[in-house]
Design a protein around this motif. Structure first.
Motif, PDB file in Angstrom:
ATOM      1  N   PRO C  84       2.676 -16.697  21.829  1.00 26.07           N
ATOM      2  CA  PRO C  84       1.325 -15.583  21.882  1.00 26.07           C
ATOM      3  C   PRO C  84       0.262 -16.156  22.707  1.00 26.07           C
ATOM      4  O   PRO C  84      -0.488 -15.581  23.074  1.00 26.07           O
ATOM      5  N   GLN C  88      -0.990 -13.629  25.822  1.00 25.27           N
ATOM      6  CA  GLN C  88      -2.082 -12.751  25.563  1.00 25.27           C
ATOM      7  C   GLN C  88      -3.281 -13.061  26.813  1.00 25.27           C
ATOM      8  O   GLN C  88      -3.392 -14.057  26.612  1.00 25.27           O
ATOM      9  N   ARG C 138     -10.084  -4.162  17.734  1.00 25.66           N
ATOM     10  CA  ARG C 138      -8.668  -3.838  17.609  1.00 25.66           C
ATOM     11  C   ARG C 138      -8.511  -2.783  16.408  1.00 25.66           C
ATOM     12  O   ARG C 138      -9.180  -2.731  15.282  1.00 25.66           O
ATOM     13  N   ARG C 140      -7.015  -0.986  13.207  1.00 26.60           N
ATOM     14  CA  ARG C 140      -6.561  -1.675  11.999  1.00 26.60           C
ATOM     15  C   ARG C 140      -5.963  -0.414  11.122  1.00 26.60           C
ATOM     16  O   ARG C 140      -6.079   0.761  11.284  1.00 26.60           O
ATOM     17  N   ALA C 145     -12.632  -2.780   7.809  1.00 29.50           N
ATOM     18  CA  ALA C 145     -13.293  -3.494   8.709  1.00 29.50           C
ATOM     19  C   ALA C 145     -12.479  -3.134  10.257  1.00 29.50           C
ATOM     20  O   ALA C 145     -11.927  -4.114  10.657  1.00 29.50           O
TER      21      ALA C 145
ATOM     22  N   GLY D  33      -6.823  -6.898   8.381  1.00 31.18           N
ATOM     23  CA  GLY D  33      -5.956  -7.645   9.108  1.00 31.18           C
ATOM     24  C   GLY D  33      -4.536  -7.204   9.382  1.00 31.18           C
ATOM     25  O   GLY D  33      -3.971  -6.457   8.764  1.00 31.18           O
ATOM     26  N   GLU D  34      -3.957  -7.772  10.209  1.00 30.00           N
ATOM     27  CA  GLU D  34      -2.484  -7.873  10.484  1.00 30.00           C
ATOM     28  C   GLU D  34      -1.964  -9.279  10.114  1.00 30.00           C
ATOM     29  O   GLU D  34      -2.234 -10.115  10.722  1.00 30.00           O
ATOM     30  N   ASP D  70      -4.713 -11.951  11.774  1.00 32.71           N
ATOM     31  CA  ASP D  70      -5.505 -11.419  12.774  1.00 32.71           C
ATOM     32  C   ASP D  70      -6.710 -10.536  12.143  1.00 32.71           C
ATOM     33  O   ASP D  70      -6.092  -9.313  11.708  1.00 32.71           O
ATOM     34  N   GLN D  72     -10.282  -8.640  11.125  1.00 38.46           N
ATOM     35  CA  GLN D  72     -11.660  -8.369  11.263  1.00 38.46           C
ATOM     36  C   GLN D  72     -12.317  -8.108   9.907  1.00 38.46           C
ATOM     37  O   GLN D  72     -11.795  -7.929   8.948  1.00 38.46           O
ATOM     38  N   GLN D 136      -0.985 -15.117  17.264  1.00 38.64           N
ATOM     39  CA  GLN D 136      -0.049 -14.353  16.702  1.00 38.64           C
ATOM     40  C   GLN D 136       0.250 -13.066  17.630  1.00 38.64           C
ATOM     41  O   GLN D 136      -0.646 -12.561  18.212  1.00 38.64           O
TER      42      GLN D 136
END
Lengths: 278, 278, 278, 278
Positions: C84, C88, C138, C140, C145, D33-34, D70, D72, D136
């Motif tokens: 990654p 990315q 991003r 979620r 958050a 997060g992920e 990952d 926030q 990731q």
């Protein structure tokens, strides 16, 4: 082998069976750097609001300095020096002149570094180090793309925080000084602070000075300077923007940081010299 | 004002109405740096496979060097020097001894920098610069946390690429030399290459040397060295790993890069000195 | 084994015995990203000055867009996806509406990415990619958050260049669209440019479009938007600052970039869809 | 206006007149997060050496997990979400199964993040967060350059520290689970540690759990996994390398971190769920 009844150990987190994983090594820490420094004046009323009880503005209210430094550091065995990615960092900090009783000192209300170990080590001492991008001109021994450490040499420094330019400074050398700028020679006084976590536990709060040995200055060169604060971070920071700008200085500086001491009562004898890194 | 019939202009992309937005400024480009260099030997058969037609291994097959440099650069007006974030970069490169006819030269099969402008400027010249993390010891004028530029001074350099450590080197100074190491004095010969895009358009491919003026060396110090290649990037790169390690060198170096020339036929007169930055 | 008479090879620098060291893989390149896009208006006279001969402002003079994208990419064998750190990158670009004869197209006067391979690949295509810090919200799937990809979701994007904040944008989603914003669907037309080096060699200059397949859009959500240009980079860039701000969009987008074609004469048939990454 | 008798204030350093400059905001902190997680086994004897007095290996000695996330985050007013550069960070951590009396818990011996605020906030809680490069795979909604969150989706994670690759992991999804992996559901128990500075002052040392609300999991997908530890950081870290590798998991996760509690005696009632971010 470690004592299985004691559990993991170390000077700092991460604790591990032998202590080898600790992020921080214990003091003493040795520092050697190249410094670009600009004297300036702040509004004394705004400066006073950054001083804790027990400190006042001292003999020169409004005296301040902006300091860029390009550091290398190592622990007592020097091991970090063989990995330049580990032993190098940049720093920018602000100093305010102050006094504790009749002792002239300096207060560091803001500091930024570009490496995690020095940042956290700053918090151990009470220096309010945050993360920023710091760049400063490096002396060149040959060619046109950079200054000699000599008359007409120009040195610039910049600080950016989270993608915004905060500070820009420059110094153009024109003379040699016999003494370093005074704000870089007086003891620093920090409020060592660490938040509490468990509900009834108060935060750590101690008014401390740092114990320093091995102070060395190179030749000190000085000249005209500029200093600009760009996009303000917050109104408190903006309160320390330059009202006027004084002389600039370029010099090499080294010290060894050995530990800290509670600020002695104003009647105590003068403390040892106190440094500005970590 | 620009000619509206011409459209946007500039030495490089991005093209813009006045050309002011171009990422690259036109040459000449001035460079001044501090260099940590290690001589080493490679398998001559592996080295030969990196040479294009018209070049051979020359008088010392298998001669190679690993070069770390801490640069500042500027365009002819020096404007970049006031923004240290813009004018500084680190570089690591490999040199292989070679010859074009009876002219002794050097080939740079791999190079990495940590800044975008020098990377792209490398491609304009034919230097195969990629992006990496480069760190090298800096001379200190005071203190214990770094070397003096003098006997017993130790300098380390490291290269990491995409989070993997690729090269580690060290030099411990013990003597002064009268001459710089020869692989840093001979002309570089590059294959200027740029992929085609439109289907019938061939890639750019030119065998070129760089035209350099203003070469300056500081005092040259030398001593024992180490050099290790870590996790191999690919088998071609691994083919240039050290078979044995020679002397190491530390010195200041400056040059002005003015442009390029097609490699003249082997019978031509000696070219001007050719540099290694960009 | 490579032909010893040919010398080192590869799609791009660095050339090496087998070509394995080339920084760039040959196309096709596959891209999949999450896009935050804001329509806005520029001064048509300033926009016109960014168009080369053969292009005009077309049916909607002053139409522009600011596009943030969070990409993953891979070569045809997908090898890059297992690392990654390699596959990315973030991108920000500006689009201007334009026409080549009766074909409606888009021009990209400025672009920034945060990774070296996409930057250089942009230059191969004629996209003026420079290096910047790009951040965007991003989606979620849980928690407070971050947004769901749904009504009331808020997405922000920021661009900083060399430590200065240049662009800030936000989109607050309120509706679903049946069609993507038109500036993201028309072909891009680039001036593929690469400086010359040897004195008599002209730079590469080709007016090209990119050949794209495999275009996919996710659901398209839209809503109110903000867009601010901070510290101007130069006056040319400042000429494309927003005169007014339109709708914002958030969507997933994928394409495969196969190569380029010279801009066909205006009477030619419509080109295939042309993408915006690289 | 602040009380001039109190001096500068704030939840953390830097203290300032209004407290606005504090690097850390007070809890609660919201996280979304992920997560890419791999179950694995360690040598139980090595794991036991990471447990402080009062903890033992519990019902499944040697159970461990490697967790990439990952994130926030935001404070209670959500202000950080409008600046993605501020609210995003990556994290990698290791979990070891353990027990405090009859309560099954998890111990985090090592953690790395790529942002300074989460790092320091970790130290406030007792999580041993250091600085690393964490990458990731991100879910894509369209195209070939990334996985759907669905069967056959492949997710990779990597950790590098100071330019050296330390951990590589992958998960290939093949099934949906009804429950999250147990090591991500049990309370974490930290040794909150902060070095002393003044000579007679002991370091902070508290065995604590974190108080968490608002836990949310997305759908949980699982499949085969790989996990490799590369260049060891030190022998203590190497002691937690995988003896065998189990299942991998990918899921969304959110929590709100409210504060900490001293570890209650083993006979106390079960604690609230305890999270793994900060």
């Amino acid at each position: 082998m470690s004592d299985p009844n004691h559990g993991p150990t170390g000077y700092s987190l991460p604790l591990s069976p032998t202590g080898a994983s600790a992020m921080l090594t214990p003091p003493p820490w040795h520092f050697a750097g190249e410094v670009v420094m600009v004297d300036y004046r702040v509004d004394p009323d705004r400066a006073a609001r950054f001083l804790p009880p027990g400190l006042d503005l001292g003999p020169d209210p409004g005296a301040a300095a902006a300091v860029f430094a390009d550091w290398q550091w190592c622990s007592d065995d020097g091991a970090e020096l063989t990995d330049p990615q580990r032993c190098q960092f940049g720093e920018f900090l602000i100093l305010l002149g102050c006094s504790a009783g009749d002792r002239v000192m300096a207060r560091c209300p803001y500091a930024w570094v570009d490496s995690a170990v020095p940042m956290l080590r700053g918090w151990v001492q009470g220096m309010p180090k945050q993360f920023g991008e710091i760049h400063q001109t490096r002396t060149r021994s040959v060619g046109r793309a950079g200054p000699r450490f000599a008359t007409n040499g120009r040195y610039d420094g910049t600080l950016s925080v989270r993608g915004k330019r905060i500070v820009e400074a420059s110094v153009t050398l024109s003379e040699r000084l016999d003494e370093p700028p005074w704000l870089h020679t007086v003891p620093l006084v920090h409020t060592r602070t660490f938040p509490g976590w468990v509900s009834d536990t108060p935060p750590v709060e101690e008014l401390v000075t740092s114990q320093v040995t091995g102070v060395e200055f190179s030749e000190i060169l000085a000249g005209e300077a500029t200093l600009d604060f760009g996009a303000a971070l917050d109104d408190d920071f903006a309160g320390l923007a330059p009202v006027s700008v004084g002389r600039g200085y370029v010099f090499g500086y080294a010290e060894t940081l050995c530990g800290g001491a509670l600020l002695a009562p104003p009647t105590a004898s003068p403390p040892v010299a106190v440094g500005m890194t970590g």
